[in-house]
Scaffold this motif. Structure first.
Motif, PDB file in Angstrom:
ATOM      1  N   SER A 150      41.604  -6.736 -19.964  1.00  0.00           N
ATOM      2  CA  SER A 150      41.860  -5.702 -20.976  1.00  0.00           C
ATOM      3  C   SER A 150      41.216  -6.043 -22.311  1.00  0.00           C
ATOM      4  O   SER A 150      40.661  -5.168 -22.985  1.00  0.00           O
ATOM      5  CB  SER A 150      43.367  -5.494 -21.147  1.00  0.00           C
ATOM      6  OG  SER A 150      43.927  -4.966 -19.971  1.00  0.00           O
ATOM      7  N   GLY A 151      41.274  -7.325 -22.705  1.00  0.00           N
ATOM      8  CA  GLY A 151      40.601  -7.749 -23.938  1.00  0.00           C
ATOM      9  C   GLY A 151      39.104  -7.535 -23.858  1.00  0.00           C
ATOM     10  O   GLY A 151      38.467  -7.048 -24.800  1.00  0.00           O
ATOM     11  N   VAL A 189      34.492  -3.394 -34.701  1.00  0.00           N
ATOM     12  CA  VAL A 189      34.264  -4.240 -33.525  1.00  0.00           C
ATOM     13  C   VAL A 189      34.567  -5.703 -33.853  1.00  0.00           C
ATOM     14  O   VAL A 189      34.988  -6.468 -32.975  1.00  0.00           O
ATOM     15  CB  VAL A 189      32.804  -4.103 -33.027  1.00  0.00           C
ATOM     16  CG1 VAL A 189      32.527  -5.031 -31.855  1.00  0.00           C
ATOM     17  CG2 VAL A 189      32.499  -2.676 -32.665  1.00  0.00           C
ATOM     18  N   LEU A 190      34.388  -6.107 -35.097  1.00  0.00           N
ATOM     19  CA  LEU A 190      34.497  -7.519 -35.443  1.00  0.00           C
ATOM     20  C   LEU A 190      35.887  -8.090 -35.216  1.00  0.00           C
ATOM     21  O   LEU A 190      36.031  -9.176 -34.651  1.00  0.00           O
ATOM     22  CB  LEU A 190      34.049  -7.754 -36.887  1.00  0.00           C
ATOM     23  CG  LEU A 190      32.579  -7.458 -37.167  1.00  0.00           C
ATOM     24  CD1 LEU A 190      32.238  -7.752 -38.618  1.00  0.00           C
ATOM     25  CD2 LEU A 190      31.687  -8.234 -36.222  1.00  0.00           C
ATOM     26  N   GLY A 191      36.932  -7.376 -35.640  1.00  0.00           N
ATOM     27  CA  GLY A 191      38.291  -7.855 -35.405  1.00  0.00           C
ATOM     28  C   GLY A 191      38.608  -7.944 -33.928  1.00  0.00           C
ATOM     29  O   GLY A 191      39.240  -8.901 -33.466  1.00  0.00           O
ATOM     30  N   LEU A 192      38.149  -6.946 -33.181  1.00  0.00           N
ATOM     31  CA  LEU A 192      38.351  -6.978 -31.734  1.00  0.00           C
ATOM     32  C   LEU A 192      37.617  -8.158 -31.116  1.00  0.00           C
ATOM     33  O   LEU A 192      38.145  -8.851 -30.242  1.00  0.00           O
ATOM     34  CB  LEU A 192      37.858  -5.675 -31.100  1.00  0.00           C
ATOM     35  CG  LEU A 192      38.662  -4.426 -31.401  1.00  0.00           C
ATOM     36  CD1 LEU A 192      37.949  -3.192 -30.867  1.00  0.00           C
ATOM     37  CD2 LEU A 192      40.057  -4.543 -30.813  1.00  0.00           C
ATOM     38  N   ALA A 193      36.376  -8.392 -31.554  1.00  0.00           N
ATOM     39  CA  ALA A 193      35.579  -9.487 -31.010  1.00  0.00           C
ATOM     40  C   ALA A 193      36.264 -10.832 -31.274  1.00  0.00           C
ATOM     41  O   ALA A 193      36.313 -11.693 -30.391  1.00  0.00           O
ATOM     42  CB  ALA A 193      34.172  -9.474 -31.600  1.00  0.00           C
ATOM     43  N   ALA A 194      36.800 -11.000 -32.460  1.00  0.00           N
ATOM     44  CA  ALA A 194      37.427 -12.274 -32.817  1.00  0.00           C
ATOM     45  C   ALA A 194      38.733 -12.508 -32.069  1.00  0.00           C
ATOM     46  O   ALA A 194      38.984 -13.618 -31.589  1.00  0.00           O
ATOM     47  CB  ALA A 194      37.673 -12.329 -34.321  1.00  0.00           C
ATOM     48  N   PHE A 195      39.556 -11.465 -31.948  1.00  0.00           N
ATOM     49  CA  PHE A 195      40.906 -11.694 -31.448  1.00  0.00           C
ATOM     50  C   PHE A 195      41.169 -11.174 -30.032  1.00  0.00           C
ATOM     51  O   PHE A 195      41.712 -11.899 -29.209  1.00  0.00           O
ATOM     52  CB  PHE A 195      41.925 -11.113 -32.431  1.00  0.00           C
ATOM     53  CG  PHE A 195      41.877 -11.817 -33.750  1.00  0.00           C
ATOM     54  CD1 PHE A 195      42.407 -13.090 -33.891  1.00  0.00           C
ATOM     55  CD2 PHE A 195      41.246 -11.240 -34.836  1.00  0.00           C
ATOM     56  CE1 PHE A 195      42.328 -13.772 -35.092  1.00  0.00           C
ATOM     57  CE2 PHE A 195      41.164 -11.913 -36.045  1.00  0.00           C
ATOM     58  CZ  PHE A 195      41.699 -13.173 -36.182  1.00  0.00           C
ATOM     59  N   TYR A 196      40.814  -9.954 -29.728  1.00  0.00           N
ATOM     60  CA  TYR A 196      41.149  -9.412 -28.415  1.00  0.00           C
ATOM     61  C   TYR A 196      40.068  -9.737 -27.382  1.00  0.00           C
ATOM     62  O   TYR A 196      40.359 -10.202 -26.294  1.00  0.00           O
ATOM     63  CB  TYR A 196      41.397  -7.906 -28.512  1.00  0.00           C
ATOM     64  CG  TYR A 196      42.201  -7.322 -27.370  1.00  0.00           C
ATOM     65  CD1 TYR A 196      43.271  -8.025 -26.809  1.00  0.00           C
ATOM     66  CD2 TYR A 196      41.904  -6.084 -26.860  1.00  0.00           C
ATOM     67  CE1 TYR A 196      44.014  -7.482 -25.766  1.00  0.00           C
ATOM     68  CE2 TYR A 196      42.645  -5.528 -25.824  1.00  0.00           C
ATOM     69  CZ  TYR A 196      43.692  -6.242 -25.281  1.00  0.00           C
ATOM     70  OH  TYR A 196      44.417  -5.703 -24.255  1.00  0.00           O
ATOM     71  N   GLY A 197      38.818  -9.514 -27.742  1.00  0.00           N
ATOM     72  CA  GLY A 197      37.735  -9.891 -26.837  1.00  0.00           C
ATOM     73  C   GLY A 197      37.541 -11.392 -26.777  1.00  0.00           C
ATOM     74  O   GLY A 197      37.240 -11.948 -25.729  1.00  0.00           O
ATOM     75  N   GLY A 198      37.723 -12.071 -27.890  1.00  0.00           N
ATOM     76  CA  GLY A 198      37.492 -13.507 -27.958  1.00  0.00           C
ATOM     77  C   GLY A 198      38.718 -14.342 -27.654  1.00  0.00           C
ATOM     78  O   GLY A 198      38.838 -14.939 -26.588  1.00  0.00           O
ATOM     79  N   LEU A 199      39.647 -14.368 -28.585  1.00  0.00           N
ATOM     80  CA  LEU A 199      40.818 -15.236 -28.458  1.00  0.00           C
ATOM     81  C   LEU A 199      41.655 -14.920 -27.222  1.00  0.00           C
ATOM     82  O   LEU A 199      42.055 -15.827 -26.483  1.00  0.00           O
ATOM     83  CB  LEU A 199      41.672 -15.148 -29.721  1.00  0.00           C
ATOM     84  CG  LEU A 199      42.913 -16.035 -29.757  1.00  0.00           C
ATOM     85  CD1 LEU A 199      42.521 -17.508 -29.652  1.00  0.00           C
ATOM     86  CD2 LEU A 199      43.709 -15.765 -31.032  1.00  0.00           C
ATOM     87  N   ALA A 200      41.926 -13.651 -26.968  1.00  0.00           N
ATOM     88  CA  ALA A 200      42.765 -13.291 -25.811  1.00  0.00           C
ATOM     89  C   ALA A 200      42.107 -13.721 -24.500  1.00  0.00           C
ATOM     90  O   ALA A 200      42.787 -14.196 -23.582  1.00  0.00           O
ATOM     91  CB  ALA A 200      43.050 -11.785 -25.796  1.00  0.00           C
TER      92      ALA A 200
END
Length: 188
Positions: free
Chosen positions: A15-16, A39-50
């Motif tokens: 999902s991330g 996109v940046l916040g998503l990339a850092a936290f949901y796409g990246g960290l998650a």
């Protein structure tokens, strides 16, 4: 003594990946032209960290494929975030293209592993390696039409990834086998 039930990390990782890919792909396809910072916040936290967290939990469960995929793509999104923030200095379109082609090669090899998994992962990885190659070559050749094609392919990739991850959630909640051929239900 009974073993503690653990959640399946794959739906979180998928999902991330899917949501972040969908939003970036809408920009790459030319459907949206303003607000790319979203996109940046998503990339850092949901796409990246998650995804990195999902990868760690896949490692703990002994799933080499899940660990390798989620940790690698989570690191990709962190690289994307830090690159977009200018942390690594000036990066050219050609060098971004090279990175995308390299991820395409990695994804192509991972796709081969999906031949023994399920149709959802097979489809997601098939669409993803095509996406990476279109975006990579598009960036290297400064071809907006290839980047747009990669954006549309990325949207399809996101849909496949979301389906693959969320069908496992629905199947677990409903207690039924999901229509994937071999669902991503909790492995023992």
């Amino acid at each position: 003594m009974t073993e503690e039930k653990r959640a399946n990390p794959a739906p979180l990782g998928l999902s991330g990946f899917a949501l972040t890919t969908l939003v970036l792909s809408a920009f790459n396809a030319g459907l949206i032209s303003q607000g790319a910072g979203a996109v940046l916040g998503l990339a850092a936290f949901y796409g990246g960290l998650a995804q990195i967290v999902a990868g760690i939990f896949e490692f703990k469960s002994g799933n080499t494929f899940g660990y390798t995929a989620f940790f690698t793509y989570g690191a990709f999104w962190e690289w994307f975030f830090l690159s977009a923030m200018g942390i690594f200095g000036n990066i050219t379109s050609a060098s971004i293209g090279l990175v995308l082609v390299a991820f395409g090669i990695f994804t192509l090899v991972m796709w081969i592993a999906t031949f023994k998994l399920n149709l959802g992962l097979f489809t997601t990885f098939l669409l993803l390696w095509i996406t990476f190659f279109l975006l990579g070559i598009g960036n290297m050749e400064n071809s907006i039409s290839l980047v747009h094609a990669g954006g549309y392919m990325g949207i399809l990739t996101a849909i496949a990834a979301w389906y693959t991850g969320l069908v496992a959630v629905v199947a677990e909640v409903w207690g039924k086998k999901a229509p994937l051929g071999n669902p991503l239900l909790k492995r023992s």
